[in-house]
Scaffold this active site. Sequence first.
Site, mmCIF file in Angstrom:
data_model
loop_
_atom_site.group_PDB
_atom_site.id
_atom_site.type_symbol
_atom_site.label_atom_id
_atom_site.label_comp_id
_atom_site.label_asym_id
_atom_site.label_seq_id
_atom_site.Cartn_x
_atom_site.Cartn_y
_atom_site.Cartn_z
ATOM 1 N N LYS A 140 40.682 89.501 46.221
ATOM 2 C CA LYS A 140 40.238 90.207 46.622
ATOM 3 C C LYS A 140 40.010 89.514 48.268
ATOM 4 C CE LYS A 140 35.669 91.625 48.021
ATOM 5 N NZ LYS A 140 33.917 91.565 47.188
ATOM 6 N N GLU A 143 44.158 78.549 47.145
ATOM 7 C CA GLU A 143 44.779 78.093 45.743
ATOM 8 C C GLU A 143 46.307 79.279 45.850
ATOM 9 O OE1 GLU A 143 41.795 77.827 46.191
ATOM 10 O OE2 GLU A 143 40.887 76.685 44.846
ATOM 11 N N GLY A 178 34.252 89.886 43.133
ATOM 12 C CA GLY A 178 35.057 88.874 42.103
ATOM 13 C C GLY A 178 34.976 89.352 41.250
ATOM 14 N N ARG A 179 34.320 88.508 40.688
ATOM 15 C CA ARG A 179 33.278 88.373 38.958
ATOM 16 C C ARG A 179 33.235 89.816 38.966
ATOM 17 N NH1 ARG A 179 31.044 86.050 43.102
ATOM 18 N NH2 ARG A 179 28.014 86.335 43.119
ATOM 19 N N GLU A 188 28.281 82.101 38.445
ATOM 20 C CA GLU A 188 28.222 82.186 40.221
ATOM 21 C C GLU A 188 27.407 83.384 40.862
ATOM 22 O OE1 GLU A 188 31.900 81.960 42.540
ATOM 23 O OE2 GLU A 188 32.202 84.047 42.767
ATOM 24 N N HIS A 232 32.554 72.583 13.515
ATOM 25 C CA HIS A 232 32.698 71.582 13.854
ATOM 26 C C HIS A 232 32.786 70.852 15.015
ATOM 27 C CE1 HIS A 232 34.474 72.564 9.604
ATOM 28 N NE2 HIS A 232 34.129 73.555 10.473
ATOM 29 N N LYS A 279 35.194 74.150 49.831
ATOM 30 C CA LYS A 279 36.473 74.392 50.847
ATOM 31 C C LYS A 279 36.202 74.137 52.447
ATOM 32 C CE LYS A 279 36.432 79.143 48.933
ATOM 33 N NZ LYS A 279 36.353 81.189 48.276
HETATM 34 O O1 F6P Z 1 35.426 80.538 45.632
HETATM 35 C C1 F6P Z 1 34.848 81.828 44.707
HETATM 36 C C2 F6P Z 1 35.582 83.048 45.020
HETATM 37 O O2 F6P Z 1 35.552 83.679 46.226
HETATM 38 C C3 F6P Z 1 35.521 83.580 44.041
HETATM 39 O O3 F6P Z 1 33.726 84.572 44.249
HETATM 40 C C4 F6P Z 1 36.136 84.468 43.807
HETATM 41 O O4 F6P Z 1 36.314 85.541 42.620
HETATM 42 C C5 F6P Z 1 37.339 83.636 44.096
HETATM 43 O O5 F6P Z 1 36.636 83.128 45.406
HETATM 44 C C6 F6P Z 1 38.767 84.198 44.468
HETATM 45 O O6 F6P Z 1 38.807 85.039 45.154
HETATM 46 P P1 F6P Z 1 40.192 86.535 45.888
HETATM 47 O O7 F6P Z 1 40.268 87.034 44.870
HETATM 48 O O8 F6P Z 1 39.433 86.530 47.339
HETATM 49 O O9 F6P Z 1 40.693 85.359 45.808
#
Ligand code: F6P
Length: 537
Positions: free
Chosen positions: A203, A209, A265-266, A351, A382, A502
């Site tokens: 987003k 990452e 995002g979620r 979240e 189990h 972060k």
């Molecule tokens: O760090 C949390 C977050 O901002 C989430 O809310 C989001 O889904 C995820 O990181 C990934 O963010 P992006 O889509 O901006 O890479």
Amino acid sequence: MSAEAEWQALERHCNAIRGTHLRQLFADDPARAERFSCEAAGLFLDYSKQRITQETLALLLDLARACDLRRFIDAMFAGEILNTTERRAVLHVALRAPEGEVIRVDGRDVVPEIHATLERMRTFTLQVSTGAWKGYTGRRIRHVINIGIGGSDLGPRMAVRALLPYAEPGLDVRFVANVDPSDFAMAVQGLDPAETLFIVCSKTFTTQETLANARAARAWCVGALGGSSAAVARHFAAVSTNLSAVAEFGIDPQHAFPLWDWVGGRFSLDSAIGLSIMLAIGPPQFELFLGGLRAMDEHFRGAPFEENLPVLLALVGIWNANLLGAGNLAVLPYDEHLALFPAWLQQLEMESNGKSVTRAGTPVRHQTAPIVWGQPGTNGQHAFHQLIHQGTRLVPCDFIGFAKGHSRNHEQHVMLLANLIAQSEALAFGKTPDEVRAEGVAEALVPHKTFEGNRPSNTLLAERLDPFTLGALCALYEHKVAVQGLLWDIDSFDQWGVELGKVLANRVLKELSSEEEPKLAHDGSTNGLVLRLREKR
Ligand code: F6P
């Protein structure tokens, strides 16, 4: 909005009925199962195994009304700013709005651009699936790798697995999320870069990452295809709100799909973030998925609260978390295809509602989101079900099952369903010491073989896990989360709690990777850990 009187009425009522066992509640009311169940968008919810009475439900509904739930729902669908700390509308429902519906953000109707994006996604998908889209060396694409994390990963990853029986042949869809380089290495193992397409989903297009993995993918691809950066145009697409950063990365703007800041995002799996889903199952099945989401939206928007699945799920969740004191929720899909559903739900619930201040910034007066966990049955039976049956903690469960499976092995599917039903029955009714004794069990073993029961669960049943049903299921939980956030008076749509980690990670990164070995100014523990890793590197 504190609705204090309604919360207090619930507490008084809870104290009055706390000792009542589910055995008693069922014995007192032969119509209980019908009374506490309802159906919408292909999903049947039986919540009669919750420790509630008709009065409980009435009081919970009073709470919802006192929090102005009806107005909140209308405001959400109207694009009002409900994410107050980020001053944003909360409009994931617009992503599945039918063409022609008008939903305005800042005076502008957003539905046409959503449908234009869906059309571009369809064209792209068809180009890839028919082989019209060629890789840099002229070969067709056989592997798609979604690079993203959190909401840009969990939803599509969950849905692609859930809808595997509907997958188009010839295209294998994989996911990379973790900054751990092993994740990327495992995802590309055995793949030919000439036949691999990456979709970078972010987003913000600033997530550490995702950008690290996107760079690794670019190096892997360009390196193998002769070093020309022109290869990026044939092997990369992107989804983001930050289209200038996408272009800067070298991805052709024609293969960049937009996202909007009014989609969290979620809550974004049915936006272009779901491009990997469309690639996996094809546009017509994706349309059915959107149809399921839309059907649940319409139900949520229009049904009276007494028959409203997301509202009821939210209310019984509040009862368990706030009145009965359960700090967690086990989500137990009896379907291997839904193995990642609890992980998607973890981000959605935790979240969104893992907050401790109200929308006004004051400390909350009630517990907020429970810890969500779970994995498919029957495996969990189990492993951890022992604790749910006989442990000291209250673990409310959501069982999810489907009348028809996808395998031809009907016999095993019936075994699966029998286990689902038996678990909720055992949890609710247990086994009394007298029943144990009647089986001739030695007195010393009676306490060990007794099941207290009275452990609450919901059961959600549908005919089959298909795209429509998955859509309805996702929207059910999306709306449940929003309702609970309102009742707890928190902003369910921001996530400031992830920021500190972060920032600190960037600081530690410099300390770990700098040749100069900068002086450390953390606490003793953190300094020691950094030093140890520096030495061992
Ligand atoms: O760090 C949390 C977050 O901002 C989430 O809310 C989001 O889904 C995820 O990181 C990934 O963010 P992006 O889509 O901006 O890479």
